[in-house]
Scaffold this active site. Structure first.
Site, PDB file in Angstrom:
ATOM      1  N   PHE A   1       0.950  -1.191  -0.069  1.00 39.32           N
ATOM      2  CA  PHE A   1       0.014   0.027   0.190  1.00 39.32           C
ATOM      3  C   PHE A   1       1.106   1.191   0.086  1.00 39.32           C
ATOM      4  CE2 PHE A   1      -2.256   3.478   2.122  1.00 39.32           C
ATOM      5  CZ  PHE A   1      -3.546   3.479   1.163  1.00 39.32           C
TER       6      PHE A   1
ATOM      7  N   LYS B   1       2.939   9.469   8.680  1.00 40.15           N
ATOM      8  CA  LYS B   1       1.981   8.925   9.835  1.00 40.15           C
ATOM      9  C   LYS B   1       2.437   9.439  11.008  1.00 40.15           C
ATOM     10  CE  LYS B   1      -0.934   5.413   7.922  1.00 40.15           C
ATOM     11  NZ  LYS B   1      -0.539   4.694   6.797  1.00 40.15           N
TER      12      LYS B   1
ATOM     13  N   ASP C   1       9.203   2.903   1.587  1.00 42.04           N
ATOM     14  CA  ASP C   1       8.029   3.576   1.859  1.00 42.04           C
ATOM     15  C   ASP C   1       7.760   3.371   3.497  1.00 42.04           C
ATOM     16  OD1 ASP C   1       5.587   4.451   2.585  1.00 42.04           O
ATOM     17  OD2 ASP C   1       4.643   3.610   0.999  1.00 42.04           O
TER      18      ASP C   1
HETATM   19  C1  LIG Z   1      -0.735   4.982   5.167  1.00 44.69           C
HETATM   20  C2  LIG Z   1       0.268   4.726   4.100  1.00 44.69           C
HETATM   21  C3  LIG Z   1       0.384   5.542   2.932  1.00 44.69           C
HETATM   22  C4  LIG Z   1      -0.544   6.823   2.616  1.00 44.69           C
HETATM   23  O1  LIG Z   1      -0.578   7.529   3.334  1.00 44.69           O
HETATM   24  P1  LIG Z   1      -1.701   8.930   3.504  1.00 44.69           P
HETATM   25  O2  LIG Z   1      -1.169   9.998   4.483  1.00 44.69           O
HETATM   26  O3  LIG Z   1      -2.904   8.357   3.986  1.00 44.69           O
HETATM   27  O4  LIG Z   1      -1.563   9.505   2.121  1.00 44.69           O
HETATM   28  C5  LIG Z   1       1.268   5.218   2.166  1.00 44.69           C
HETATM   29  N1  LIG Z   1       2.335   4.257   2.459  1.00 44.69           N
HETATM   30  C6  LIG Z   1       2.047   3.468   3.592  1.00 44.69           C
HETATM   31  C7  LIG Z   1       3.094   2.316   3.804  1.00 44.69           C
HETATM   32  C8  LIG Z   1       1.001   3.624   4.689  1.00 44.69           C
HETATM   33  O5  LIG Z   1       0.890   2.708   5.622  1.00 44.69           O
END
Ligand SMILES: *Cc1c(COP(=O)(O)O)cnc(C)c1O
Length: 386
Positions: A127, A242, A213
């Site tokens: 994701f 986050k 990421d």
């Molecule tokens: C939550 C998440 C995102 C997206 O972040 P948003 O702040 O919702 O745009 C991207 N990559 C990972 C691994 C995530 O857990």
């Protein structure tokens, strides 16, 4: 009738206040927050140092513009680069935007190397966000459904399978590999200890960028400031969001030497990104992680969770697996229990569930007593299912 688009399906609960690991709803019922607003409030709700930083900065200067120098943004950039050994940072407002910056950097890197149809390898079940580029990178059909045409540059490969990456070595259009160090949304899927080392090796050999990421795994969640630090590797691009703002919107895209000079004036930007308020608060988050030895607590509570969970929860025959990396925790059950999240709320507990996996991201400040309560509530929840 609601005036909100129907893209969310909120449960009929409204929280009115919170402190530490605890939330209170409008009926004055208390909940243990084992989700931290989905990995966001790592320092807990309304942490005094963060509340102080927010209020003090709100009384001083909230926003100017990136057309002028922003002192707190520069300090935050320095601190982030020094603690990650990266060279440069761009500040955005979310994880997806941080990943967008990473993808744009990768396109510039491709141009520089005369690759006109660049391809990035990403993982099945990954994701990376909900914007057009990041949902194209995401390896989950549910996220992509209905939004074609997608960006053509992503090829999805199996996670934790180095051969699946090596199989693409002959493709001269590949410019990078983009991975979550641990698949978060997919249900806390932890790869073999040396997987990322092997990925880095393949990237070096082929002159590919290693893009990590760490939107979910960063900011101390796994017991190191960044998850890749468990592996002693150095990514070329690193994203984080986050936990970085403890609830204020901020994302960061960091670059190493290979990409440090690719963003030139005018090539990227954000109105809000790195504004004085969010930068000041993120700086306080990083300082608090240090001054309060948060990483030590993450590691201690992680070990404690694993020991208690295997003592108590594993007795339930429907429990098939228990995993932890820092305070990214998961319990896999024998099948999907569709009402799990609601049943947990009934007993005052916030969790997430994806398929058979219960996913927990408690605040990094959780103490042993609260961990005992968490185990007890989970045992009650899981016990009620069988
Ligand atoms: C939550 C998440 C995102 C997206 O972040 P948003 O702040 O919702 O745009 C991207 N990559 C990972 C691994 C995530 O857990």
């Amino acid at each position: 009738m609601s005036y909100l688009f129907d893209n969310y399906l909120p449960l009929a609960i409204t929280f009115k206040s919170a402190q530490g690991c605890w939330l209170t709803d409008t009926q004055d019922k208390q909940y243990l927050d084992a989700l931290s607003g989905v990995g966001v409030v790592g320092l807990g709700h309304c942490h005094p140092a963060i509340t102080h930083a927010i209020t003090q900065q709100a009384q001083t200067l909230v926003h100017t513009s990136n057309w002028y120098r922003i002192e707190h943004q520069e300090s935050l950039a320095k601190k982030l680069c020094q603690s990650s050994k990266m060279k440069k940072v761009f500040f955005a407002n979310s994880g997806a935007e941080a990943n967008e910056a990473a993808i744009k950097l990768t396109r510039l890197y491709a141009k520089k190397h005369q690759i006109n149809a660049p391809i990035i390898l990403t993982a099945n079940h990954s994701f990376h966000g909900r914007t057009m580029a990041t949902l194209s990178a995401t390896g989950t059909l549910k996220v992509q459904q209905g939004f074609s045409p997608l960006l053509p540059e992503f090829i999805h490969v199996d996670f934790d399978d180095i051969d699946a990456i090596k199989a693409h070595q002959a493709n001269s259009n590949i410019v990078g590999v983009m991975l979550e160090p641990i698949l978060g949304e997919a249900g806390v899927i932890i790869p073999a200890d040396n997987y990322l080392n092997k990925v880095q090796e393949v990237c070096h050999k082929n002159n590919w960028l290693l893009i990590l990421d760490e939107v979910q795994t960063g900011a101390g969640r796994t017991g190191k400031l960044f998850a890749y630090q468990h592996n002693n590797i150095s990514p070329d691009i690193l994203t984080c969001a986050k936990g970085l703002g403890n609830g204020l919107p901020i994302g960061a895209c960091l670059g190493g030497a290979k990409v440090a000079d690719l963003f030139t004036p005018g090539t990227h930007g954000s109105t809000y990104g790195g504004n004085p308020l969010c930068s000041r608060v993120a700086l306080s988050v990083l300082e608090t992680i240090e001054t309060e030895n948060i990483l030590d607590n993450v590691n201690t509570q992680s070990i404690y969770f694993l020991s208690q969970a295997s003592l108590v929860l594993a007795k339930n025959t429907i429990v098939k697996d228990i995993r932890a990396k820092g305070l990214m925790l998961a319990i896999s059950l024998d099948k999907i229990y569709p009402d799990l999240i609601k049943q947990a709320l009934d007993i005052g507990l916030l969790i997430n569930a994806n398929g058979v996996h219960i996913r927990l991201l408690p605040p990094l400040i959780i103490n042993q007593n609260e961990m005992d309560i968490l185990i007890e509530k989970l045992n009650q929840l899981i016990g009620s299912l069988s």
